[in-house]
Design a protein around this motif. Structure first.
Motif, PDB file in Angstrom:
ATOM      1  N   ILE A 281      11.089  23.611 -42.591  1.00 17.26           N
ATOM      2  CA  ILE A 281      11.534  24.901 -43.112  1.00 17.26           C
ATOM      3  C   ILE A 281      12.085  25.751 -41.966  1.00 17.26           C
ATOM      4  O   ILE A 281      13.079  26.443 -42.128  1.00 17.26           O
ATOM      5  N   THR A 282      11.432  25.688 -40.814  1.00 19.16           N
ATOM      6  CA  THR A 282      12.034  26.239 -39.600  1.00 19.16           C
ATOM      7  C   THR A 282      12.728  25.084 -38.883  1.00 19.16           C
ATOM      8  O   THR A 282      12.100  24.101 -38.515  1.00 19.16           O
ATOM      9  N   LEU A 283      14.033  25.219 -38.706  1.00 26.06           N
ATOM     10  CA  LEU A 283      14.772  24.209 -37.943  1.00 26.06           C
ATOM     11  C   LEU A 283      14.675  24.509 -36.456  1.00 26.06           C
ATOM     12  O   LEU A 283      14.756  23.603 -35.628  1.00 26.06           O
ATOM     13  N   TRP A 284      14.537  25.765 -36.104  1.00 27.43           N
ATOM     14  CA  TRP A 284      14.040  26.178 -34.793  1.00 27.43           C
ATOM     15  C   TRP A 284      13.134  27.371 -35.011  1.00 27.43           C
ATOM     16  O   TRP A 284      13.556  28.347 -35.598  1.00 27.43           O
ATOM     17  N   PRO A 285      11.866  27.286 -34.554  1.00 28.80           N
ATOM     18  CA  PRO A 285      11.318  26.143 -33.834  1.00 28.80           C
ATOM     19  C   PRO A 285      11.130  24.918 -34.742  1.00 28.80           C
ATOM     20  O   PRO A 285      10.673  25.066 -35.885  1.00 28.80           O
ATOM     21  N   PHE A 286      11.519  23.744 -34.235  1.00 32.63           N
ATOM     22  CA  PHE A 286      11.394  22.524 -35.021  1.00 32.63           C
ATOM     23  C   PHE A 286       9.919  22.146 -35.104  1.00 32.63           C
ATOM     24  O   PHE A 286       9.214  22.130 -34.086  1.00 32.63           O
ATOM     25  N   PRO A 287       9.419  21.821 -36.304  1.00 33.27           N
ATOM     26  CA  PRO A 287       7.977  21.547 -36.481  1.00 33.27           C
ATOM     27  C   PRO A 287       7.567  20.168 -35.955  1.00 33.27           C
ATOM     28  O   PRO A 287       7.431  19.211 -36.709  1.00 33.27           O
ATOM     29  N   GLU A 288       7.354  20.085 -34.672  1.00 33.68           N
ATOM     30  CA  GLU A 288       7.040  18.802 -34.044  1.00 33.68           C
ATOM     31  C   GLU A 288       5.659  18.234 -34.394  1.00 33.68           C
ATOM     32  O   GLU A 288       5.517  17.015 -34.551  1.00 33.68           O
ATOM     33  N   PRO A 289       4.583  19.061 -34.509  1.00 30.96           N
ATOM     34  CA  PRO A 289       3.235  18.498 -34.716  1.00 30.96           C
ATOM     35  C   PRO A 289       3.103  17.531 -35.887  1.00 30.96           C
ATOM     36  O   PRO A 289       2.495  16.459 -35.723  1.00 30.96           O
ATOM     37  N   PRO A 290       3.638  17.829 -37.092  1.00 27.90           N
ATOM     38  CA  PRO A 290       3.448  16.867 -38.180  1.00 27.90           C
ATOM     39  C   PRO A 290       4.175  15.541 -37.939  1.00 27.90           C
ATOM     40  O   PRO A 290       3.726  14.501 -38.425  1.00 27.90           O
ATOM     41  N   PHE A 291       5.256  15.573 -37.202  1.00 29.59           N
ATOM     42  CA  PHE A 291       5.958  14.325 -36.885  1.00 29.59           C
ATOM     43  C   PHE A 291       5.106  13.456 -35.966  1.00 29.59           C
ATOM     44  O   PHE A 291       4.993  12.238 -36.165  1.00 29.59           O
ATOM     45  N   ALA A 292       4.521  14.080 -34.958  1.00 28.75           N
ATOM     46  CA  ALA A 292       3.663  13.324 -34.045  1.00 28.75           C
ATOM     47  C   ALA A 292       2.467  12.734 -34.784  1.00 28.75           C
ATOM     48  O   ALA A 292       2.063  11.589 -34.524  1.00 28.75           O
ATOM     49  N   LYS A 293       1.927  13.513 -35.738  1.00 26.48           N
ATOM     50  CA  LYS A 293       0.779  13.028 -36.513  1.00 26.48           C
ATOM     51  C   LYS A 293       1.176  11.858 -37.411  1.00 26.48           C
ATOM     52  O   LYS A 293       0.494  10.814 -37.429  1.00 26.48           O
ATOM     53  N   LEU A 294       2.277  12.004 -38.121  1.00 23.59           N
ATOM     54  CA  LEU A 294       2.699  10.959 -39.059  1.00 23.59           C
ATOM     55  C   LEU A 294       3.231   9.718 -38.358  1.00 23.59           C
ATOM     56  O   LEU A 294       3.202   8.620 -38.929  1.00 23.59           O
ATOM     57  N   ALA A 295       3.684   9.874 -37.131  1.00 23.36           N
ATOM     58  CA  ALA A 295       4.144   8.711 -36.368  1.00 23.36           C
ATOM     59  C   ALA A 295       3.001   7.743 -36.071  1.00 23.36           C
ATOM     60  O   ALA A 295       3.239   6.572 -35.760  1.00 23.36           O
ATOM     61  N   LYS A 296       1.763   8.222 -36.214  1.00 23.22           N
ATOM     62  CA  LYS A 296       0.603   7.357 -35.975  1.00 23.22           C
ATOM     63  C   LYS A 296       0.226   6.557 -37.214  1.00 23.22           C
ATOM     64  O   LYS A 296      -0.455   5.526 -37.115  1.00 23.22           O
ATOM     65  N   THR A 297       0.656   7.018 -38.406  1.00 25.30           N
ATOM     66  CA  THR A 297       0.223   6.366 -39.643  1.00 25.30           C
ATOM     67  C   THR A 297       1.355   5.713 -40.421  1.00 25.30           C
ATOM     68  O   THR A 297       1.141   4.711 -41.100  1.00 25.30           O
ATOM     69  N   ALA A 298       2.555   6.287 -40.343  1.00 20.47           N
ATOM     70  CA  ALA A 298       3.693   5.728 -41.092  1.00 20.47           C
ATOM     71  C   ALA A 298       4.346   4.601 -40.320  1.00 20.47           C
ATOM     72  O   ALA A 298       4.160   4.450 -39.107  1.00 20.47           O
ATOM     73  N   SER A 299       5.139   3.797 -41.034  1.00 24.85           N
ATOM     74  CA  SER A 299       5.854   2.684 -40.397  1.00 24.85           C
ATOM     75  C   SER A 299       7.236   3.089 -39.917  1.00 24.85           C
ATOM     76  O   SER A 299       7.763   2.523 -38.959  1.00 24.85           O
ATOM     77  N   ALA A 300       7.850   4.068 -40.589  1.00 23.95           N
ATOM     78  CA  ALA A 300       9.208   4.451 -40.236  1.00 23.95           C
ATOM     79  C   ALA A 300       9.548   5.799 -40.850  1.00 23.95           C
ATOM     80  O   ALA A 300       8.840   6.303 -41.744  1.00 23.95           O
ATOM     81  N   PHE A 301      10.647   6.374 -40.381  1.00 22.15           N
ATOM     82  CA  PHE A 301      11.181   7.632 -40.891  1.00 22.15           C
ATOM     83  C   PHE A 301      12.625   7.397 -41.340  1.00 22.15           C
ATOM     84  O   PHE A 301      13.341   6.573 -40.767  1.00 22.15           O
ATOM     85  N   LEU A 302      13.033   8.141 -42.363  1.00 23.86           N
ATOM     86  CA  LEU A 302      14.416   8.101 -42.821  1.00 23.86           C
ATOM     87  C   LEU A 302      14.929   9.535 -42.882  1.00 23.86           C
ATOM     88  O   LEU A 302      14.465  10.339 -43.686  1.00 23.86           O
ATOM     89  N   THR A 303      15.860   9.858 -41.997  1.00 20.86           N
ATOM     90  CA  THR A 303      16.433  11.199 -41.939  1.00 20.86           C
ATOM     91  C   THR A 303      17.668  11.267 -42.820  1.00 20.86           C
ATOM     92  O   THR A 303      18.564  10.424 -42.709  1.00 20.86           O
ATOM     93  N   LEU A 304      17.713  12.279 -43.680  1.00 21.61           N
ATOM     94  CA  LEU A 304      18.790  12.431 -44.655  1.00 21.61           C
ATOM     95  C   LEU A 304      19.492  13.757 -44.414  1.00 21.61           C
ATOM     96  O   LEU A 304      18.863  14.814 -44.422  1.00 21.61           O
ATOM     97  N   GLU A 305      20.810  13.712 -44.202  1.00 21.82           N
ATOM     98  CA  GLU A 305      21.559  14.929 -43.881  1.00 21.82           C
ATOM     99  C   GLU A 305      22.948  14.890 -44.501  1.00 21.82           C
ATOM    100  O   GLU A 305      23.513  13.813 -44.715  1.00 21.82           O
TER     101      GLU A 305
END
Length: 355
Positions: A281-305
């Motif tokens: 929802i904030t593109l800056w500041p970019f919400p880094e914490p949930p990405f770091a958390k999910l990178a430990k449990t998910a297999s991959a990410f798909l960015t859609l733009e």
């Protein structure tokens, strides 16, 4: 207004700005955001406000500088090429630490491009756009109601941090109509003892400036700005997570694209695929914490733009390269269908996220 009414996104932004206490608007018409300017031309005289259609986008942003420097709650709006013209002024505003709201209803580019929705201004919004070391706070709504809510929040954040805030929407959100509630009531007024609005009992006037000829003074100013930006990063990250608890694949999208991605995610879930979504929802500041958390449990990410790939760089940085980050984008004002995104999901899931 306290009950829900059907409003177009652009007009909802304008009325929300009025509800937030904005009484000064300077802009210039450009599709697909012209309804904001049109609405403000009608609305501002009704509330003893100031509306001025400037001779150019460059003039408009400098008028914003002047009104903000005098302590007013002030707003401008434009679309992609127009915001490009405002970049020097935005850098001056950030350097002078002036609060304002800047709305960009994005259209296709580069160049004159087209008037259809796009997200090709992500870099411009989040990486400065103008010259020097500065940041806009960048808010990305995905509904007309969020356009309202984030407009109000944008004014509050601008005043809180004395910083420009950009509301980054797109042609689809600006033109679509949805039921919204715009709360009216007490405006969150902030005292501005720094404003150049007369002596008010002082013996020396306030000076609004971003010019520091001595390098040691400019560096001190920059260091103070960076300290402020660090505080914003710590306090103001916002995001939404959906179905991420057990997700093997995390969809990452913002704005109108996140709504299309949500439909594709639901379809994938019905097919038995463990897919979730993380929406900044904030593109800056970019919400880094949930990405770091999910990178430990998910297999991959798909960015859609709706771009050739811009936010994907922040996703890769936020995940620290821990998992593959795939990309699917459309450009030129073309919109992906939920089916097309679902097919991309199925392709990735068939290989378990590239593994």
């Amino acid at each position: 207004m306290s009950e829900k009414v059907l409003m177009k996104g652009n007009e909802a932004i304008a009325e929300a700005a009025v509800a937030a206490g904005c009484r000064h608007y300077f802009g210039y018409p450009i599709t697909p955001q012209t309804e904001i300017t049109e609405y403000m031309a009608r609305r501002m005289p009704q509330i003893d406000g100031v509306f001025l259609q400037a001779e150019s986008e460059i003039s408009a942003i400098n008028m914003v500088y002047g009104a903000a420097g005098a302590g007013a709650r002030v707003m401008t709006s434009s679309s992609s090429p127009g915001v490009s013209l405002k970049q020097e002024g935005i850098s001056y505003i950030a350097g002078a630490e002036l609060p304002c709201l800047i709305v960009n209803i994005m259209r296709g580019g580069p160049g004159l491009g087209g008037i259809q929705p796009a997200q090709g201004d992500y870099f411009q919004a989040t990486k400065g756009g103008g010259h020097g070391d500065y940041h806009n706070i960048v808010l990305a709504p995905n509904s007309v109601q969020e356009m309202v809510d984030l407009t109000v929040l944008g004014f509050d954040l601008a005043d809180k941090y004395r910083n420009p805030v950009m509301l980054l929407g797109d042609g689809a959100l600006g033109q679509m109509m949805e039921p919204v509630e715009i709360k009216t009531g007490e405006i969150n007024k902030v005292e501005k003892p720094w404003a150049a609005a007369g002596l008010r009992g002082r013996t020396t006037p306030n000076i609004i400036n971003s010019l520091f000829l001595k390098p040691e003074e400019l560096e001190k100013h920059n260091n103070r700005l960076q300290k402020k930006y660090a505080e914003i990063q710590e306090q103001e990250m916002r995001w939404e997570e959906i179905n991420t608890e057990d997700a093997e694949l995390i969809l990452v999208a913002y704005g109108i694209t996140s709504r299309i991605a949500h439909s594709a995610m639901d379809k994938a879930r019905e097919a038995g695929m463990k897919v979730g979504m993380l929406r900044p929802i904030t593109l800056w500041p970019f919400p880094e914490p949930p990405f770091a958390k999910l990178a430990k449990t998910a297999s991959a990410f798909l960015t859609l733009e709706l771009s050739a790939g811009q936010m994907i760089e922040d996703v890769r940085l936020a995940t620290h390269g821990a998992k593959p980050v795939h990309f699917y984008g459309r450009t030129g004002g073309m919109m992906p269908s939920p089916v097309a995104i679902y097919e991309e999901i199925a392709k990735i899931m068939s290989g378990k996220g590239g593994k």
